[in-house]
Design a protein around this motif. Structure first.
Motif, PDB file in Angstrom:
ATOM      1  N   LEU A  33      33.817  46.524  40.545  1.00 39.00           N
ATOM      2  CA  LEU A  33      34.965  46.588  39.648  1.00 39.00           C
ATOM      3  C   LEU A  33      36.010  45.558  40.044  1.00 39.00           C
ATOM      4  N   GLY A  34      36.213  45.387  41.354  1.00 38.17           N
ATOM      5  CA  GLY A  34      37.176  44.401  41.829  1.00 38.17           C
ATOM      6  C   GLY A  34      36.799  42.983  41.422  1.00 38.17           C
ATOM      7  N   LYS A  35      35.501  42.653  41.488  1.00 34.67           N
ATOM      8  CA  LYS A  35      35.044  41.318  41.082  1.00 34.67           C
ATOM      9  C   LYS A  35      35.290  41.080  39.596  1.00 34.67           C
ATOM     10  N   ALA A  36      35.068  42.123  38.769  1.00 32.92           N
ATOM     11  CA  ALA A  36      35.281  41.992  37.327  1.00 32.92           C
ATOM     12  C   ALA A  36      36.757  41.723  37.025  1.00 32.92           C
ATOM     13  N   ARG A  37      37.631  42.372  37.741  1.00 27.68           N
ATOM     14  CA  ARG A  37      39.066  42.189  37.494  1.00 27.68           C
ATOM     15  C   ARG A  37      39.550  40.835  38.010  1.00 27.68           C
ATOM     16  N   ILE A  38      39.021  40.385  39.118  1.00 29.15           N
ATOM     17  CA  ILE A  38      39.378  39.053  39.605  1.00 29.15           C
ATOM     18  C   ILE A  38      38.891  37.988  38.634  1.00 29.15           C
ATOM     19  N   SER A  39      37.706  38.190  38.059  1.00 21.49           N
ATOM     20  CA  SER A  39      37.175  37.255  37.068  1.00 21.49           C
ATOM     21  C   SER A  39      38.108  37.155  35.867  1.00 21.49           C
ATOM     22  N   GLU A  40      38.666  38.291  35.444  1.00 24.61           N
ATOM     23  CA  GLU A  40      39.616  38.288  34.321  1.00 24.61           C
ATOM     24  C   GLU A  40      40.903  37.553  34.708  1.00 24.61           C
ATOM     25  N   LEU A  41      41.393  37.771  35.920  1.00 20.14           N
ATOM     26  CA  LEU A  41      42.603  37.074  36.367  1.00 20.14           C
ATOM     27  C   LEU A  41      42.378  35.566  36.436  1.00 20.14           C
TER      28      LEU A  41
END
Length: 266
Positions: A33-41
């Motif tokens: 989940l953290g990787k997905a959110r960093i990708s969005e940022l």
């Protein structure tokens, strides 16, 4: 809200998931989940959507808008999107954005199907349809006025990790948003205006009866928000989409002719 109960057969690997996070009733690892959110940022940063602003430099009456994460199950991965809570905006700004009429889609395909009855097989081989969509479409469009947004904690930690800000600066900073962030009331309008300006600059023109249908030479293209359907000569459609792709993140999905079954349905 109680967490969903895991049933026998649920595939969760303890060695890979340090902490289970539930997204739409499905278990995911916190790291995933953290990787997905960093990708969005990273996507927001690449589109130059925001700049960091110290709270001390903000005008008194300018209150930052809050945001939330929307996480979706996309097969084996998670798709995270940062969305503004647009309902906090009490202004009465113009928000209307046109969409193609349902009859326009049927009419476009019906006209293309009827043309194929009178054309030679050699010419038919040169015609077809292409569909495409724009990734993170709204982020390509600029806002007429910037606004302040309270970034999520992940964004602050990410900025500190990258060395963009110190921890103290991150805690004292907010975002000044200059692009059409998802969730803002004006974002659909901003995106449509941006798209129309681009397509007109590339030589197409919208129809008077339906502003979401564009014509360029032998190509007729209908637009629904960030989805395109173009009919005509494949060589000209490819050329048109190539020019669009220089300005937008375009994903071409498929191409085909109008089949007999589709013609009967229409």
């Amino acid at each position: 809200e109680p967490e969903p109960v895991m049933h026998e057969g649920d595939q969760v690997e303890p060695a890979e998931l340090l902490e289970v996070v539930w997204v739409n009733g499905c278990p995911f690892g916190a790291q995933q989940l953290g990787k997905a959110r960093i990708s969005e940022l990273e996507s927001l940063r690449n589109h130059e959507l925001f700049t960091w602003v110290d709270k001390g430099d903000v005008r008194e009456k300018e209150d930052p808008m809050s945001v939330r994460w929307v996480d979706r199950d996309k097969g084996p991965d998670i798709k995270s999107r940062l969305v503004a809570r647009g309902f906090e905006d009490q202004s009465e700004s113009e928000t209307y954005s046109p969409t193609a009429a349902p009859v326009s889609w049927r009419l476009l395909l019906a006209i293309e199907a009827s043309r194929r009855e009178s054309l030679s097989r050699e010419y038919l081989a040169k015609r077809g349809m292409l569909t495409a969509d724009v990734s993170t479409a709204f982020l390509h469009a600029s806002r007429s006025e910037s606004l302040l947004v309270q970034p999520p904690e992940e964004a602050r930690a990410w900025a500190v990790e990258r060395g963009d800000l110190t921890r103290t600066q991150a805690d004292r900073s907010v975002w000044r948003v200059t692009k059409a962030l998802y969730g803002l009331k004006e974002s659909p309008k901003d995106w449509h205006q941006h798209l129309v300006a681009l397509l007109c600059r590339l030589g197409s023109r919208p129809l008077l009866r339906d502003a979401c249908i564009f014509v360029r030479s032998e190509v007729v293209m209908i637009v629904h928000v960030d989805d395109f359907l173009a009919c005509g000569l494949l060589s000209e459609i490819n050329e048109f989409f190539t020019e669009i792709a220089r300005e937008l993140t375009l994903k071409v999905k498929s191409h085909s002719g109008v089949t007999a079954a589709e013609h009967v349905y229409l």
